[in-house]
Design a protein around this motif. Sequence first.
Motif, short mmCIF file in Angstrom:
data_model
loop_
_atom_site.label_atom_id
_atom_site.label_comp_id
_atom_site.label_asym_id
_atom_site.label_seq_id
_atom_site.Cartn_x
_atom_site.Cartn_y
_atom_site.Cartn_z
N GLU A 1 0.83 -1.21 0.00
CA GLU A 1 0.00 0.00 0.00
C GLU A 1 0.86 1.26 0.00
O GLU A 1 0.58 2.22 -0.72
CB GLU A 1 -0.93 -0.01 1.22
N GLN A 2 1.93 1.27 0.81
CA GLN A 2 2.82 2.43 0.88
C GLN A 2 3.54 2.65 -0.46
O GLN A 2 3.70 3.80 -0.90
CB GLN A 2 3.85 2.26 1.99
N VAL A 3 3.95 1.57 -1.11
CA VAL A 3 4.64 1.68 -2.40
C VAL A 3 3.70 2.24 -3.44
O VAL A 3 4.05 3.16 -4.19
CB VAL A 3 5.21 0.30 -2.83
N ARG A 4 2.47 1.70 -3.49
CA ARG A 4 1.48 2.19 -4.47
C ARG A 4 1.12 3.65 -4.22
O ARG A 4 1.00 4.44 -5.16
CB ARG A 4 0.22 1.32 -4.42
N ALA A 5 0.95 4.01 -2.93
CA ALA A 5 0.57 5.37 -2.58
C ALA A 5 1.64 6.39 -3.01
O ALA A 5 1.33 7.52 -3.35
CB ALA A 5 0.33 5.49 -1.07
N ARG A 6 2.86 5.97 -3.05
CA ARG A 6 3.95 6.87 -3.42
C ARG A 6 4.33 6.74 -4.89
O ARG A 6 5.21 7.44 -5.38
CB ARG A 6 5.16 6.60 -2.53
N GLY A 7 3.72 5.81 -5.58
CA GLY A 7 4.01 5.62 -7.00
C GLY A 7 5.45 5.21 -7.28
O GLY A 7 6.04 5.62 -8.29
N LEU A 8 6.02 4.43 -6.38
CA LEU A 8 7.42 4.02 -6.54
C LEU A 8 7.58 3.02 -7.69
O LEU A 8 6.72 2.17 -7.89
CB LEU A 8 7.94 3.40 -5.24
N PRO A 9 8.69 3.11 -8.44
CA PRO A 9 8.94 2.18 -9.55
C PRO A 9 9.41 0.82 -9.02
O PRO A 9 10.60 0.57 -8.84
CB PRO A 9 10.04 2.88 -10.35
N ILE A 10 8.48 -0.07 -8.79
CA ILE A 10 8.75 -1.36 -8.16
C ILE A 10 9.81 -2.15 -8.92
O ILE A 10 10.77 -2.67 -8.34
CB ILE A 10 7.45 -2.19 -8.04
N SER A 11 9.66 -2.26 -10.21
CA SER A 11 10.57 -3.07 -11.00
C SER A 11 12.01 -2.54 -10.90
O SER A 11 12.95 -3.30 -10.69
CB SER A 11 10.11 -3.10 -12.46
N ALA A 12 12.17 -1.23 -11.04
CA ALA A 12 13.51 -0.63 -10.99
C ALA A 12 14.13 -0.81 -9.61
O ALA A 12 15.33 -1.11 -9.49
CB ALA A 12 13.46 0.84 -11.36
N ILE A 13 13.35 -0.64 -8.56
CA ILE A 13 13.86 -0.80 -7.20
C ILE A 13 14.28 -2.25 -6.96
O ILE A 13 15.36 -2.51 -6.42
CB ILE A 13 12.81 -0.35 -6.16
N CYS A 14 13.45 -3.20 -7.38
CA CYS A 14 13.79 -4.61 -7.19
C CYS A 14 15.02 -5.00 -8.01
O CYS A 14 15.89 -5.72 -7.52
CB CYS A 14 12.60 -5.50 -7.58
N GLN A 15 15.10 -4.50 -9.23
CA GLN A 15 16.27 -4.80 -10.06
C GLN A 15 17.54 -4.28 -9.40
O GLN A 15 18.57 -4.97 -9.35
CB GLN A 15 16.12 -4.18 -11.45
N SER A 16 17.47 -3.08 -8.88
CA SER A 16 18.63 -2.48 -8.22
C SER A 16 19.04 -3.29 -6.99
O SER A 16 20.23 -3.57 -6.78
CB SER A 16 18.32 -1.04 -7.83
N ALA A 17 18.07 -3.69 -6.18
CA ALA A 17 18.36 -4.46 -4.97
C ALA A 17 18.92 -5.83 -5.33
O ALA A 17 19.88 -6.30 -4.70
CB ALA A 17 17.09 -4.61 -4.12
N LEU A 18 18.37 -6.47 -6.34
CA LEU A 18 18.87 -7.78 -6.76
C LEU A 18 20.28 -7.68 -7.34
O LEU A 18 21.13 -8.52 -7.06
CB LEU A 18 17.92 -8.42 -7.77
N LEU A 19 20.53 -6.64 -8.12
CA LEU A 19 21.86 -6.44 -8.68
C LEU A 19 22.88 -6.23 -7.57
O LEU A 19 23.98 -6.80 -7.60
CB LEU A 19 21.86 -5.25 -9.64
#
Length: 155
Positions: free
Chosen positions: A13-31
């Motif tokens: 809910e917090q991620v959606r409310a802020r419109g965060l780029p989920i894919s880019a954040i996950c890619q960065s964390a995984l990398l």
Amino acid sequence: MRMNISVPDGLAEQVRARGLPISAICQSALLEAVEQERAKESVMSNIAAVVERLRGTIDSKDHEKHRSDRERRAEGHADGIAWASDYATAAELSYMASYEPGHGGNPLRSLFPFMSDKKNEKVNHIPPIRPRDPYWEGFIAGAGEVWSAVADQLR
């Protein structure tokens, strides 16, 4: 490639409310996680070459003095890895990996069966852990390497 991840409802809910780029954040964390693992692997694969190079920097007069220390440290290192891998509890391993002298007694009960098996006789007393002793330096380092390799997977 598509991957699915699960996150707690509140976080979603917090991620959606802020419109965060989920894919880019996950890619960065995984990398970042992959790079950390690569770095660990690189250090471990090159460690023998580093040790050999450093041995060459020891003066010949110091070489004899350090040889017995080096042998004791190597024995402790191998024992630390063996103890951590086959005897220690997670709490004991965490304690040993962050060991600081003077913090109470020795809570490492699994050292008794480890040392007994090593000596092929019952051990009733473990000498105090002295971090400046080459054996214990190696032991702590070996146990610390095992802890570093498994700690994130235990959380």
